[in-house]
Every structure is written in C-alpha cells, then in structure tokens.
Design a protein around this motif. Sequence first.
Motif, mmCIF file in Angstrom:
data_model
loop_
_atom_site.group_PDB
_atom_site.id
_atom_site.type_symbol
_atom_site.label_atom_id
_atom_site.label_comp_id
_atom_site.label_asym_id
_atom_site.label_seq_id
_atom_site.Cartn_x
_atom_site.Cartn_y
_atom_site.Cartn_z
ATOM 1 N N PRO A 114 13.189 6.963 -0.202
ATOM 2 C CA PRO A 114 11.911 7.592 0.240
ATOM 3 C C PRO A 114 10.836 6.880 -0.942
ATOM 4 O O PRO A 114 11.142 5.899 -1.490
ATOM 5 C CB PRO A 114 12.200 9.023 -0.520
ATOM 6 C CG PRO A 114 13.226 8.885 -1.503
ATOM 7 C CD PRO A 114 14.161 7.853 -0.980
ATOM 8 N N LEU A 115 9.707 7.153 -0.331
ATOM 9 C CA LEU A 115 8.528 6.531 -1.234
ATOM 10 C C LEU A 115 8.245 7.301 -2.255
ATOM 11 O O LEU A 115 8.183 8.513 -2.413
ATOM 12 C CB LEU A 115 7.414 6.168 -0.247
ATOM 13 C CG LEU A 115 7.469 5.571 0.942
ATOM 14 C CD1 LEU A 115 6.136 5.697 1.846
ATOM 15 C CD2 LEU A 115 7.607 4.012 0.506
ATOM 16 N N GLU A 116 7.943 6.740 -3.565
ATOM 17 C CA GLU A 116 7.396 7.402 -4.699
ATOM 18 C C GLU A 116 5.934 6.993 -4.885
ATOM 19 O O GLU A 116 5.416 5.726 -4.797
ATOM 20 C CB GLU A 116 8.056 6.784 -5.874
ATOM 21 C CG GLU A 116 7.503 7.639 -7.043
ATOM 22 C CD GLU A 116 8.397 7.399 -8.611
ATOM 23 O OE1 GLU A 116 9.069 8.338 -8.834
ATOM 24 O OE2 GLU A 116 8.243 6.112 -8.827
ATOM 25 N N MET A 146 -5.446 4.486 -10.542
ATOM 26 C CA MET A 146 -4.556 3.438 -10.369
ATOM 27 C C MET A 146 -3.626 4.086 -9.158
ATOM 28 O O MET A 146 -2.971 4.922 -9.746
ATOM 29 C CB MET A 146 -3.635 2.850 -11.607
ATOM 30 C CG MET A 146 -2.578 1.941 -11.327
ATOM 31 S SD MET A 146 -3.255 0.416 -10.474
ATOM 32 C CE MET A 146 -1.691 -0.362 -10.325
ATOM 33 N N LEU A 147 -3.272 3.688 -8.056
ATOM 34 C CA LEU A 147 -2.428 4.255 -7.176
ATOM 35 C C LEU A 147 -1.079 3.206 -7.083
ATOM 36 O O LEU A 147 -1.576 1.967 -6.593
ATOM 37 C CB LEU A 147 -3.325 4.154 -5.717
ATOM 38 C CG LEU A 147 -2.396 4.634 -4.368
ATOM 39 C CD1 LEU A 147 -1.687 6.142 -4.807
ATOM 40 C CD2 LEU A 147 -3.338 4.686 -3.174
ATOM 41 N N THR A 148 -0.284 3.623 -7.066
ATOM 42 C CA THR A 148 1.140 2.753 -7.303
ATOM 43 C C THR A 148 2.128 3.642 -6.075
ATOM 44 O O THR A 148 2.249 4.790 -6.081
ATOM 45 C CB THR A 148 1.760 2.779 -8.458
ATOM 46 O OG1 THR A 148 0.972 2.229 -9.423
ATOM 47 C CG2 THR A 148 2.938 1.772 -8.129
ATOM 48 N N ILE A 149 2.521 2.728 -5.132
ATOM 49 C CA ILE A 149 3.308 3.120 -4.033
ATOM 50 C C ILE A 149 4.564 2.319 -4.163
ATOM 51 O O ILE A 149 4.605 1.016 -3.918
ATOM 52 C CB ILE A 149 2.769 3.163 -2.515
ATOM 53 C CG1 ILE A 149 1.398 3.989 -2.645
ATOM 54 C CG2 ILE A 149 3.650 3.639 -1.487
ATOM 55 C CD1 ILE A 149 0.591 3.631 -1.337
ATOM 56 N N THR A 150 5.877 2.855 -4.063
ATOM 57 C CA THR A 150 6.964 2.194 -4.338
ATOM 58 C C THR A 150 8.080 2.831 -3.784
ATOM 59 O O THR A 150 8.239 3.966 -3.722
ATOM 60 C CB THR A 150 7.218 1.758 -5.823
ATOM 61 O OG1 THR A 150 8.317 0.671 -5.702
ATOM 62 C CG2 THR A 150 7.588 2.794 -6.606
ATOM 63 N N HIS A 151 9.218 1.833 -3.228
ATOM 64 C CA HIS A 151 10.488 2.477 -2.898
ATOM 65 C C HIS A 151 11.167 3.055 -3.971
ATOM 66 O O HIS A 151 11.275 2.113 -5.055
ATOM 67 C CB HIS A 151 11.113 1.411 -2.095
ATOM 68 C CG HIS A 151 10.698 1.283 -0.606
ATOM 69 N ND1 HIS A 151 10.596 2.002 0.402
ATOM 70 C CD2 HIS A 151 10.337 0.135 -0.228
ATOM 71 C CE1 HIS A 151 10.257 1.694 1.517
ATOM 72 N NE2 HIS A 151 10.028 0.341 1.071
ATOM 73 N N LYS A 152 11.806 4.102 -3.889
ATOM 74 C CA LYS A 152 12.813 4.379 -5.150
ATOM 75 C C LYS A 152 13.785 3.530 -5.163
ATOM 76 O O LYS A 152 14.152 3.247 -4.179
ATOM 77 C CB LYS A 152 13.228 6.065 -5.234
ATOM 78 C CG LYS A 152 12.168 6.894 -5.537
ATOM 79 C CD LYS A 152 12.770 8.204 -5.679
ATOM 80 C CE LYS A 152 11.814 9.421 -6.087
ATOM 81 N NZ LYS A 152 12.350 10.601 -6.520
ATOM 82 N N GLN A 153 14.290 3.075 -6.445
ATOM 83 C CA GLN A 153 15.313 2.357 -6.477
ATOM 84 C C GLN A 153 14.882 0.932 -6.002
ATOM 85 O O GLN A 153 15.732 0.277 -5.252
ATOM 86 C CB GLN A 153 16.657 2.505 -6.053
ATOM 87 C CG GLN A 153 17.086 3.889 -6.913
ATOM 88 C CD GLN A 153 18.457 4.342 -5.948
ATOM 89 O OE1 GLN A 153 19.244 3.593 -5.437
ATOM 90 N NE2 GLN A 153 18.788 5.782 -6.127
ATOM 91 N N SER A 154 13.696 0.474 -6.262
ATOM 92 C CA SER A 154 13.225 -0.777 -5.704
ATOM 93 C C SER A 154 13.449 -2.046 -6.550
ATOM 94 O O SER A 154 12.843 -3.101 -6.105
ATOM 95 C CB SER A 154 11.703 -0.669 -5.317
ATOM 96 O OG SER A 154 10.879 -0.426 -6.505
ATOM 97 N N GLY A 155 14.508 -1.771 -7.677
ATOM 98 C CA GLY A 155 14.847 -2.980 -8.237
ATOM 99 C C GLY A 155 15.677 -3.958 -7.633
ATOM 100 O O GLY A 155 15.992 -3.801 -6.180
ATOM 101 N N ILE A 156 16.433 -4.677 -8.025
ATOM 102 C CA ILE A 156 17.339 -5.687 -7.798
ATOM 103 C C ILE A 156 18.497 -4.864 -7.003
ATOM 104 O O ILE A 156 18.933 -4.978 -5.720
ATOM 105 C CB ILE A 156 17.926 -6.307 -8.714
ATOM 106 C CG1 ILE A 156 16.913 -7.514 -9.161
ATOM 107 C CG2 ILE A 156 19.247 -7.487 -8.061
ATOM 108 C CD1 ILE A 156 16.572 -8.203 -8.158
#
Length: 275
Positions: A49-51, A58-68
């Motif tokens: 999902p997206l977080e 400040m708007l931040t949109i990221t995939h969960k577990q989007s690290g390596i």
Amino acid sequence: MARWTVDEPTKIDFDGVVALKANIVAGTVSVLPTSDRPALHVSEVSGHPLEVVHEAGMLTITHKQSGIEGVFRWLQNTRGRAAITITVPADCPVTLNLVTANAVVNGMSGRVSVKTASGDVTLDGVTGSIDANTATGAVEAHGVDGSLMFNSVAGDLALARGALDRLSAHSVSGRITTDVDLRDGAAAQIRTVSGEVTMRLPTSSSAKVSLLSMSGRIDAAFDGLARQDPPVGKSITGTLGDGAASLNVNSVSGAITLLSRPEPDALKREGAYDR
C-alpha cells in the motif's frame, strides 16, 4: 500530522502543500499545478500500500517497505504498482524518487528534482530549476525555461523548445539532444564518454563555442567556427554573434553535431509553414 494508508483507488484533499516528496517503485506518477485545494488521486495500487503523510504543509507519499528490502520484494512481484496524480501549487518544490516508475511533471515553476533507475521522465512546461538523475531512464523535456542539471549512465536526454539560463548535462553512453535557446549570460556544459550529442541553436545565437571529442566526429553548421585537428582529439571553436553565452561540449568517443535553426520569419519566407 495526518497519515493515511492507501490500498485501493481513492482521492485525498489537503488544506495546503508547500513541498512534495514521492517515493514510488513501479507504476506512474503525474504532478500537475492547481489553484484549488491540493489533492492526491490514486487510480491504481497493488502489492504494497501507499503511506501518505501530511505534516506542516509537507506532503510525503511512499510505498510501505520502500527501502532496499521493499524494492527487492517489489521487483519480485511484477503486479505491484501504483498509478497516482498529485495536484499542488505551481511553485511547490517537487522531489520524486523512482525505480521503474514513469513520471510526468507539467507546468511547475518551483524546483523539480527527479531520481530514477529505469523509469522515463517527461517534463512539460516546467519553468523552475530542474535536477534529473537517471541510470537508464530517459528524460524528455518540452518548453523548459530556467536551469537544468542532468546526470545519467545510459539514459537519454531530449530537450525541445524553451530557453535556458544554465544547462549541465553529463552522461556515459546516453544520447543528448537539445533544441533550445541560450539566453544572454547562459552557460551550457555537456560531457559524455561515448554518448552522441546533437544541439540545435537559432541562427542568431550569441555564444562562445567549444566542441571537443577525442575520437568522435564533430560537425557545426555555423560560419565563423574554426575546425582544428591536433594530433590528439578534434575540436571546433569560435564565437557566434557577441558571445553573450557559453557552450562547451566534450566527449571521449561520441559524435558532436551543432545545427543551425532558421528564425521563424525566415521559415515563413521559405514557405516552410505552407501546406
């Protein structure tokens, strides 16, 4: 601070956004200007999902577990992707960190920073400061106005229409193609290893020109530029008009071509616009 976890198509409105950062692995990202309330439109999301976090503007949109670890999981799951459109004020700074996702940024006037591995980036009518870094992804820009810094390994850069105050483009094997004006005082510096460079400037351009390639072919369509063939390398140098801007192109083995673009009035006289 407001936080959302998005795992299905939805729309979220925000009271105000002063900066945008999106970290997307696969899919598509579109950033558009708006004079209404900023909003996030999610038309597709699968896999992680997206977080979404909105804090102090400040708007931040990221995939969960989007690290390596998250990236590896996404690459193993070809169905995982997101398709989002974000509308923010035109002068809002934009930062996009992408892996295979493609991005479109339209009509923004603030700073735009894009980092991508293999995703392609389209910039349309962006008039602020642009910083684009790619591995193999291509960057295509139309109607740019301001400054552009581009770095890539094998990604291509294509610029069409617009005017620049500064251009810094470095690539190993990617092609660099430009058809833009250089304003008075502008500085353009292009460096490649094996990538071809093709530039087109108006006939009336004013710039100090230096084109150098160690083993690649060099051609220039302007009068007043002198060709030199020293024992090592080839070069064409000279001054166009009053030399108000500067253009420096260096390549190890890539070909360099400088073309001349007729002025609009000349094109009309030659009937280029006749049907």
